[in-house]
Design an enzyme around this catalytic site. Structure first.
Site, PDB file in Angstrom:
ATOM      1  N   ASN A  13       3.519  -7.065  -2.285  1.00 13.06           N
ATOM      2  CA  ASN A  13       3.477  -7.063  -0.827  1.00 13.06           C
ATOM      3  C   ASN A  13       4.643  -7.849  -0.239  1.00 13.06           C
ATOM      4  O   ASN A  13       5.601  -7.266   0.261  1.00 13.06           O
ATOM      5  CB  ASN A  13       2.137  -7.636  -0.362  1.00 13.06           C
ATOM      6  CG  ASN A  13       1.923  -7.468   1.138  1.00 13.06           C
ATOM      7  OD1 ASN A  13       2.848  -7.156   1.876  1.00 13.06           O
ATOM      8  ND2 ASN A  13       0.704  -7.686   1.583  1.00 13.06           N
ATOM      9  N   ASP A  14       4.593  -9.167  -0.351  1.00 10.85           N
ATOM     10  CA  ASP A  14       5.637  -9.976   0.283  1.00 10.85           C
ATOM     11  C   ASP A  14       7.035  -9.651  -0.238  1.00 10.85           C
ATOM     12  O   ASP A  14       8.003  -9.698   0.513  1.00 10.85           O
ATOM     13  CB  ASP A  14       5.348 -11.466   0.049  1.00 10.85           C
ATOM     14  CG  ASP A  14       4.087 -11.906   0.782  1.00 10.85           C
ATOM     15  OD1 ASP A  14       3.731 -11.249   1.765  1.00 10.85           O
ATOM     16  OD2 ASP A  14       3.474 -12.892   0.357  1.00 10.85           O
TER      17      ASP A  14
END
Lengths: 467, 105
Positions: free
Chosen positions: A396-397
């Protein structure tokens, strides 16, 4: 053997250790490097045993057999996803061994060829080796607990940061008191058990207090840092015993851990000092809640299979979600199926993918993914623009384009340029945000299709759909 | 100038030079092998077992030698475990033939 011969044998062992690390510069030479490390260790141990042959050797051999059996058993049984826990556990053993050796050195310096009572210079070094060892031990135990997910049994092991008011002040005061007793030990002329004991006890407590405020997302830094500490502890013991080999080995390990910490911090765009101070990854989800409801396009595994089998090139971006779901074998099968259909498949690895430095590479290697299909971030980032499909699995990040936007919490963090691919497939279990607690605009783009579900299940479904 | 060089100063020289060697060697390690690097450095730092053996081998059976024996056991776990798990991981990085692997799953 004479003292000179022993010192020379230790020198040879030290050179072997350097060559062992040098071997890791490429996968081809790495196995030979590891072998050289073993030879160096065998030489060091045998040389040392020859010194004390007249002593009570049987206890030593028994201890070695017991220890080595446990080590062998664990090394054979451990799952690759559990490597971070194993490494944390091993750091704690080095730390504890350093403390025990220090106790022995205070008790009987003559056994190490150090004058009794111990000279002040050796005391200073022993003090440093002991407290670093003690912090390494208790810190690694906490890190182990956090990594092994023992938080539900015991709150100190919680992967969420444990923070309380006055934490940093308490740590500072404890550190100063510890140094105070260290000075008392340093200035004493007798064995000075009292200051030594209090200092060691405080160091154990400090190790716990330093690691508890650090959140799960920062574990790759913590584990590298403890790696570094375990090396400095060994070097400190080497100083107090006047043993160059221990100093060399300890410094190698210490600088290795320090460099890994630096690489991890840089990859997460975090200052080392703020990682150490901790608190990151606490409930910061509030920023996300205010965002307006945006629509995402979601599709099934069949849709994903269709898109990928019609692509010319696919880049797979594996993240922590893949490691948790143990989906690496299914991913390899999917990549093989796609390759069979003439699709070029590559893997893009962000430095902090997984839970420790290089963790994702090991997981893919375990699934027998050829390492020439696996690329580091800086080598593959320019390729996304010419790639048809980027498949993000549980990351995600590290693919969040907010990193390009000034003012966002992760601004400046190096990310994989997934956003430049023609089509983006994202597999996640839910829309929950990543460690940084940020929403990810990538998920709402027109060219993005979300495939919700467990990574392993989803990939297995894609494999079925590809048949 | 007079007298001999203190052992601590010699230790410091070795220490500083070793850090330089470590710095240059470690930056050359390929990022793909950072996990094996950690387990290997773990095994190498267990060379602290040398100190443990000296403590354990002391002629008097007292606190010091008892601590030494325990430290030998702890460090042995790391020596064996560290090198073997590194070997196991590196085995996985072995180059595979693209077609006709030895064991096809």
């Amino acid at each position: 053997m004479t003292a000179n011969q022993i010192a020379l044998a230790y020198l040879v062992a030290s050179v072997f250790f350097i060559l062992a690390l040098k071997g890791l510069s490429s996968p081809e030479s790495a196995r030979r490097g590891n072998l050289l490390g073993m030879i160096g260790m065998a030489l060091a141990v045998l040389t040392t045993i020859s010194i004390i042959l007249s002593g009570r050797i049987e206890f030593i051999l028994l201890a070695m057999v017991i220890g080595a059996s446990i080590g062998t058993f664990v090394a054979r049984r451990v799952q690759m996803t559990q490597m971070p826990e194993l490494v944390a556990a091993m750091h704690s053993l080095v730390g504890m061994a350093a403390v025990l050796i220090a106790i022995a050195a205070v008790n009987n310096p003559a056994a190490f060829g150090v004058p009794d009572p111990m000279p002040t210079g050796n005391r200073l070094e022993l003090f440093i080796g002991t407290f670093v060892g003690a912090i390494t031990f208790s810190g690694s135990v906490i890190a182990f607990g956090k990594l092994a997910g023992l938080g539900k049994h015991f709150r100190l092991f919680s992967s969420a940061p444990v923070v309380f008011k006055g934490q940093h002040l308490l740590n500072l005061v404890l550190a100063l008191v510890m140094i105070g007793f260290g000075v008392a030990f340093f200035l004493a002329t007798d064995k000075a058990w009292t200051p030594f004991g209090i200092m060691t006890a405080i160091a154990f407590v400090l190790g716990v207090l330093i690691i508890i405020p650090i959140g799960g997302a920062d574990m790759p830094v913590v584990i590298s840092m403890l790696n570094s500490y375990s090396g400095w502890a060994a070097a400190g013991i080497g100083f107090s015993l006047n043993n160059s080999m221990l100093i060399i080995a300890g410094s190698l390990v210490g600088s290795s851990g320090a460099i890994l910490s630096y690489i991890m911090c840089k990859a997460m765009n975090r200052a080392f000092i703020s990682v150490i101070l901790g608190g990151f990854g606490a409930a910061e989800g509030a920023a996300v809640a205010g965002a307006e409801r945006k629509t995402v396009r979601s599709g099934s595994a069949d849709d994903a299979a269709f898109l990928m089998s019609n692509a010319e090139s696919v880049i797979i971006v594996p993240g922590y979600g893949l490691a948790v779901a143990r989906a690496q074998h299914a991913v390899k099968e999917m990549a093989q199926k796609l390759a069979g259909k003439g699709v070029t498949v590559r893997y893009a690895i962000h430095p902090v993918a997984g839970r420790m430095p290089g963790h994702m590479n090991v997981l893919l290697a375990e699934a027998e993914v050829p390492y020439d299909q696996v690329f580091e971030m800086e080598d593959i980032n320019s390729e996304f623009g010419t790639t048809d499909v980027a498949l993000v699995l549980g990351a995600n990040d590290v693919v969040n384009p907010l990193a390009y936007e000034k003012g966002s919490a992760i601004y400046g963090m190096p990310i994989l340029d997934v956003v430049k691919a023609r089509t983006v497939l994202v597999n996640k279990r839910s829309m929950a945000s990543g460690y940084a607690g940020l929403d990810n605009p990538l998920f709402y783009m027109d060219k993005t299709m979300m495939v919700f579900g467990d990574a392993k299940k989803t990939v297995e479904d894609i494999v079925k759909a590809l048949d | 100038m007079s007298g001999t060089v203190d052992p601590t100063v010699i230790n410091l020289i070795v220490f500083v030079l070793a850090i330089f060697v470590g710095y240059h060697v470690i930056w050359n390690v390929t990022p793909a092998l950072h996990t094996p690097l950690m387990s290997l450095t773990n095994a190498i730092s267990s060379v602290i077992i040398v100190g443990a053996i000296l403590a354990a081998g002391a002629s008097a059976l007292d606190l010091g030698s008892t601590m030494g024996v325990i430290a030998v056991a702890l460090a042995s776990v790391n020596v064996a475990g560290g090198f073997l798990v590194t070997q196991r991981m590196l085995q996985m990085f072995k180059k595979k033939q693209p077609k006709g692997e030895k064991r096809e799953a």
